[in-house]
Design a protein around this motif. Structure first.
Motif, PDB file in Angstrom:
ATOM      1  N   LEU A   4      -6.212   9.920  24.946  1.00 23.28           N
ATOM      2  CA  LEU A   4      -5.735  10.034  26.338  1.00 23.28           C
ATOM      3  C   LEU A   4      -6.239  11.333  26.956  1.00 23.28           C
ATOM      4  O   LEU A   4      -6.385  12.349  26.266  1.00 23.28           O
ATOM      5  CB  LEU A   4      -4.200  10.028  26.369  1.00 23.28           C
ATOM      6  N   ALA A  56      -2.446  17.124  21.959  1.00 22.79           N
ATOM      7  CA  ALA A  56      -1.221  16.590  21.352  1.00 22.79           C
ATOM      8  C   ALA A  56      -1.632  15.448  20.424  1.00 22.79           C
ATOM      9  O   ALA A  56      -2.404  14.568  20.815  1.00 22.79           O
ATOM     10  CB  ALA A  56      -0.256  16.089  22.419  1.00 22.79           C
ATOM     11  N   ASP A  58      -0.203  12.390  18.344  1.00 28.32           N
ATOM     12  CA  ASP A  58       1.005  11.561  18.336  1.00 28.32           C
ATOM     13  C   ASP A  58       2.156  12.237  19.082  1.00 28.32           C
ATOM     14  O   ASP A  58       3.291  12.305  18.599  1.00 28.32           O
ATOM     15  CB  ASP A  58       1.406  11.185  16.900  1.00 28.32           C
ATOM     16  N   GLN A  59       1.802  12.770  20.243  1.00 28.71           N
ATOM     17  CA  GLN A  59       2.778  13.375  21.172  1.00 28.71           C
ATOM     18  C   GLN A  59       3.436  14.657  20.656  1.00 28.71           C
ATOM     19  O   GLN A  59       4.486  15.063  21.171  1.00 28.71           O
ATOM     20  CB  GLN A  59       3.831  12.334  21.605  1.00 28.71           C
ATOM     21  N   GLU A  60       2.808  15.274  19.653  1.00 28.16           N
ATOM     22  CA  GLU A  60       3.250  16.599  19.221  1.00 28.16           C
ATOM     23  C   GLU A  60       2.119  17.580  19.489  1.00 28.16           C
ATOM     24  O   GLU A  60       0.965  17.294  19.154  1.00 28.16           O
ATOM     25  CB  GLU A  60       3.537  16.624  17.707  1.00 28.16           C
ATOM     26  N   ILE A  61       2.449  18.747  20.052  1.00 30.58           N
ATOM     27  CA  ILE A  61       1.419  19.741  20.322  1.00 30.58           C
ATOM     28  C   ILE A  61       0.708  20.118  19.020  1.00 30.58           C
ATOM     29  O   ILE A  61       1.360  20.384  18.006  1.00 30.58           O
ATOM     30  CB  ILE A  61       2.042  21.003  20.969  1.00 30.58           C
ATOM     31  N   GLU A  73      -2.493   8.284  18.307  1.00 26.55           N
ATOM     32  CA  GLU A  73      -2.749   8.643  19.702  1.00 26.55           C
ATOM     33  C   GLU A  73      -3.032  10.147  19.783  1.00 26.55           C
ATOM     34  O   GLU A  73      -2.228  10.950  19.313  1.00 26.55           O
ATOM     35  CB  GLU A  73      -1.496   8.297  20.515  1.00 26.55           C
ATOM     36  N   ALA A  75      -4.073  13.157  22.573  1.00 24.72           N
ATOM     37  CA  ALA A  75      -4.255  13.453  23.995  1.00 24.72           C
ATOM     38  C   ALA A  75      -4.937  14.806  24.148  1.00 24.72           C
ATOM     39  O   ALA A  75      -4.594  15.763  23.443  1.00 24.72           O
ATOM     40  CB  ALA A  75      -2.906  13.457  24.710  1.00 24.72           C
ATOM     41  N   PHE A  77      -6.119  17.717  27.052  1.00 23.68           N
ATOM     42  CA  PHE A  77      -5.773  18.098  28.422  1.00 23.68           C
ATOM     43  C   PHE A  77      -5.910  19.607  28.615  1.00 23.68           C
ATOM     44  O   PHE A  77      -5.975  20.358  27.632  1.00 23.68           O
ATOM     45  CB  PHE A  77      -4.343  17.628  28.748  1.00 23.68           C
ATOM     46  N   PRO A  79      -4.466  23.465  29.921  1.00 22.76           N
ATOM     47  CA  PRO A  79      -3.150  24.100  29.832  1.00 22.76           C
ATOM     48  C   PRO A  79      -2.182  23.464  30.835  1.00 22.76           C
ATOM     49  O   PRO A  79      -2.559  23.146  31.957  1.00 22.76           O
ATOM     50  CB  PRO A  79      -3.450  25.560  30.183  1.00 22.76           C
ATOM     51  N   MET A  80      -0.947  23.297  30.414  1.00 28.23           N
ATOM     52  CA  MET A  80       0.039  22.572  31.220  1.00 28.23           C
ATOM     53  C   MET A  80       0.551  23.444  32.366  1.00 28.23           C
ATOM     54  O   MET A  80       0.615  24.660  32.260  1.00 28.23           O
ATOM     55  CB  MET A  80       1.174  22.128  30.311  1.00 28.23           C
TER      56      MET A  80
ATOM     57  N   TYR B  52       2.630  13.154  31.098  1.00 31.65           N
ATOM     58  CA  TYR B  52       2.273  12.377  29.911  1.00 31.65           C
ATOM     59  C   TYR B  52       3.520  11.600  29.494  1.00 31.65           C
ATOM     60  O   TYR B  52       4.343  12.109  28.714  1.00 31.65           O
ATOM     61  CB  TYR B  52       1.832  13.353  28.811  1.00 31.65           C
ATOM     62  N   MET B  55       5.600  11.665  25.903  1.00 31.77           N
ATOM     63  CA  MET B  55       5.632  13.024  25.368  1.00 31.77           C
ATOM     64  C   MET B  55       6.520  13.932  26.222  1.00 31.77           C
ATOM     65  O   MET B  55       7.226  14.797  25.691  1.00 31.77           O
ATOM     66  CB  MET B  55       4.228  13.603  25.301  1.00 31.77           C
ATOM     67  N   LYS B  58      10.002  13.669  25.133  1.00 36.38           N
ATOM     68  CA  LYS B  58      10.209  14.317  23.824  1.00 36.38           C
ATOM     69  C   LYS B  58      10.313  15.834  23.956  1.00 36.38           C
ATOM     70  O   LYS B  58      11.157  16.466  23.317  1.00 36.38           O
ATOM     71  CB  LYS B  58       9.027  14.001  22.891  1.00 36.38           C
ATOM     72  N   LYS B 116       7.600  25.424  31.936  1.00 37.33           N
ATOM     73  CA  LYS B 116       6.425  25.751  32.775  1.00 37.33           C
ATOM     74  C   LYS B 116       5.153  25.739  31.944  1.00 37.33           C
ATOM     75  O   LYS B 116       4.097  25.338  32.413  1.00 37.33           O
ATOM     76  CB  LYS B 116       6.583  27.159  33.380  1.00 37.33           C
ATOM     77  N   ASN B 117       5.255  26.227  30.743  1.00 38.67           N
ATOM     78  CA  ASN B 117       4.065  26.385  29.902  1.00 38.67           C
ATOM     79  C   ASN B 117       3.948  25.298  28.843  1.00 38.67           C
ATOM     80  O   ASN B 117       2.868  25.087  28.303  1.00 38.67           O
ATOM     81  CB  ASN B 117       4.127  27.754  29.217  1.00 38.67           C
ATOM     82  N   ALA B 119       5.637  21.883  28.867  1.00 39.31           N
ATOM     83  CA  ALA B 119       5.902  20.469  29.142  1.00 39.31           C
ATOM     84  C   ALA B 119       4.640  19.871  29.767  1.00 39.31           C
ATOM     85  O   ALA B 119       3.997  20.498  30.620  1.00 39.31           O
ATOM     86  CB  ALA B 119       7.100  20.314  30.069  1.00 39.31           C
ATOM     87  N   PRO B 120       4.282  18.650  29.330  1.00 38.08           N
ATOM     88  CA  PRO B 120       2.982  18.091  29.727  1.00 38.08           C
ATOM     89  C   PRO B 120       2.940  17.570  31.168  1.00 38.08           C
ATOM     90  O   PRO B 120       2.926  16.372  31.406  1.00 38.08           O
ATOM     91  CB  PRO B 120       2.763  16.976  28.705  1.00 38.08           C
ATOM     92  N   PHE B 121       2.940  18.532  32.083  1.00 39.31           N
ATOM     93  CA  PHE B 121       2.744  18.243  33.506  1.00 39.31           C
ATOM     94  C   PHE B 121       1.496  18.986  33.979  1.00 39.31           C
ATOM     95  O   PHE B 121       1.209  20.080  33.496  1.00 39.31           O
ATOM     96  CB  PHE B 121       3.942  18.752  34.328  1.00 39.31           C
ATOM     97  N   TRP B 122       0.829  18.381  34.930  1.00 40.86           N
ATOM     98  CA  TRP B 122      -0.344  19.034  35.545  1.00 40.86           C
ATOM     99  C   TRP B 122      -0.266  18.847  37.042  1.00 40.86           C
ATOM    100  O   TRP B 122      -0.014  17.736  37.525  1.00 40.86           O
ATOM    101  CB  TRP B 122      -1.645  18.441  34.995  1.00 40.86           C
ATOM    102  N   ALA B 136      -3.186  27.153  35.001  1.00 47.11           N
ATOM    103  CA  ALA B 136      -2.019  27.745  34.326  1.00 47.11           C
ATOM    104  C   ALA B 136      -2.059  29.255  34.536  1.00 47.11           C
ATOM    105  O   ALA B 136      -3.124  29.875  34.531  1.00 47.11           O
ATOM    106  CB  ALA B 136      -2.050  27.396  32.845  1.00 47.11           C
TER     107      ALA B 136
END
Lengths: 83, 153, 153, 83
Positions: A4, A56, A58-61, A73, A75, A77, A79-80, B52, B55, B58, B116-117, B119-122, B136
């Motif tokens: 992803l 990530a 399997d949805q773990e960093i 899976e 992913a 991307f 930096p958030m 995401y 995720m 989670k 902010k740092n 969680a998987p948002f963009w 970021a």
């Protein structure tokens, strides 16, 4: 394996994800990134600067060293930027 | 409780839901993040938040557990919106409730700093010159790292 | 802005009044204090807040100026109620708005810490055993003093 | 001079305030408290433990040493419990 993409990684590659059969020598995240970069210029442009890529598994960093052989899976991307 | 939603929220309604009937709450700390109308000197037309799914839930769940574990809280709420937002719109709400205000304040700041740092948002901004992904901030990474270092002990 | 009133408040309404049209606000921190239903193991029937009209306004005004002076804030609001309140009722609201969330959080905590110990309000609780004046808490005095020591520098 | 009482100081004295002509030797807050205590048992009971009394002179927080000769309004009360 399901790959992803989010943020500008997704914008640069042009798709939100893809399902790929990986060669057996792709064992950790950095192997995967190298493999994906070889798929074409848009992948290369999105993932070439590995220090800017977060992952990530399997949805773990994870990190570039996280094993992915058993993952379903992954992913990739930038930096958030939540909140 | 965590909620990831497209729709707006009303802090009064959420605050009442959290506090009604709970006899131990003395203090409620909260934080609301808004879409700024201006970023690096450029007017923002819209901001789009991508996330995401799966995720995100989670990660926010994990942050909730960390906060409940670390502070003496009655309960807490995180609402994070996604999708297209306008300047001035609410993006995120964090509410923490406690018998004691310092626990409420600290945990509220912890949650917003961490998400902010982490969680998987963009965020993508649309200006008259086109769209651009929000970078970021180094200060957000540092704020998050401070908590992670504290949490280790 | 400061308001000393008998009537209840709605945090959503106040938040919108503070933020609408202000292009620089990115973060809003707030604190709501509630009447606890229980105090030292006794059920509270009502709580009555007495204050010193005239002086209360001066003190809250001074706290507002101190906060605006010390932090980079867009604006702030303090609402403090007086009169007879019921368990679960809202007593006090502090909202601070800023481009940066740390300034909003710090100043919000500053304001509530300072006014707990330094604003001329006195609380009286009614229980089944009669009425009693609430005693000032040592921890509130200490929280206030910490800010006063920091402010000196 | 206008004297105001709040909290349990008011409850114990039984009134919210009083206007008193002070003798000229009442110069600072502690003089005032001593003088008021001499007015009767309820004043004595409310104000006798001076360490528990807080004061505002013309609506500014003062101490037992604050001069009051030129003050118009002095308030005596227990530690504040706002918020």
């Amino acid at each position: 394996m399901k790959i992803l993409y989010f943020g500008w990684v997704k914008s640069k590659i042009g798709i939100g994800g893809e399902t790929i059969d990986l060669p057996p020598d792709v064992k950790i995240v950095s192997d995967l990134i190298t493999f994906l970069c070889s798929r074409g210029p848009s992948h290369e442009s999105a993932l070439g600067n590995i220090s800017q890529i977060r992952v990530a598994v399997d949805q773990e960093i994870g990190t570039v060293d996280t094993p992915i052989s058993k993952a379903e899976e992954v992913a990739l991307f930038p930096p958030m930027t939540g909140g | 409780m965590i909620k990831i939603q497209k729709t707006d929220f009303d802090i009064s309604v959420e605050l009442k839901l959290l506090t009604t009937g709970n006899i131990n709450i003395g203090g409620v700390a909260s934080f609301v993040g808004l879409v700024r109308e201006n970023s690096d000197g450029e007017e923002i037309l819209t901001m789009t938040l991508e996330h995401y799914p799966g995720m995100t839930e989670k990660i926010l769940q994990k942050l909730e557990c960390e906060a409940l574990d670390r502070w003496s809280l009655e309960n807490l709420l995180i609402i994070h919106r996604y999708g297209e937002l306008n300047p001035g719109d609410q993006i995120v709400l964090v509410i923490t409730t406690s018998a004691h205000r310092s626990a409420a304040f600290e945990s509220c700041q912890f949650l917003i700093d961490r998400l902010k740092n982490g969680a998987p948002f963009w965020k993508k901004e649309k200006t008259v010159r086109g769209t651009r992904w929000v970078e970021a901030k180094e200060e957000d990474r540092e704020a998050d790292e401070r908590w992670q270092n504290i949490i280790k002990y």
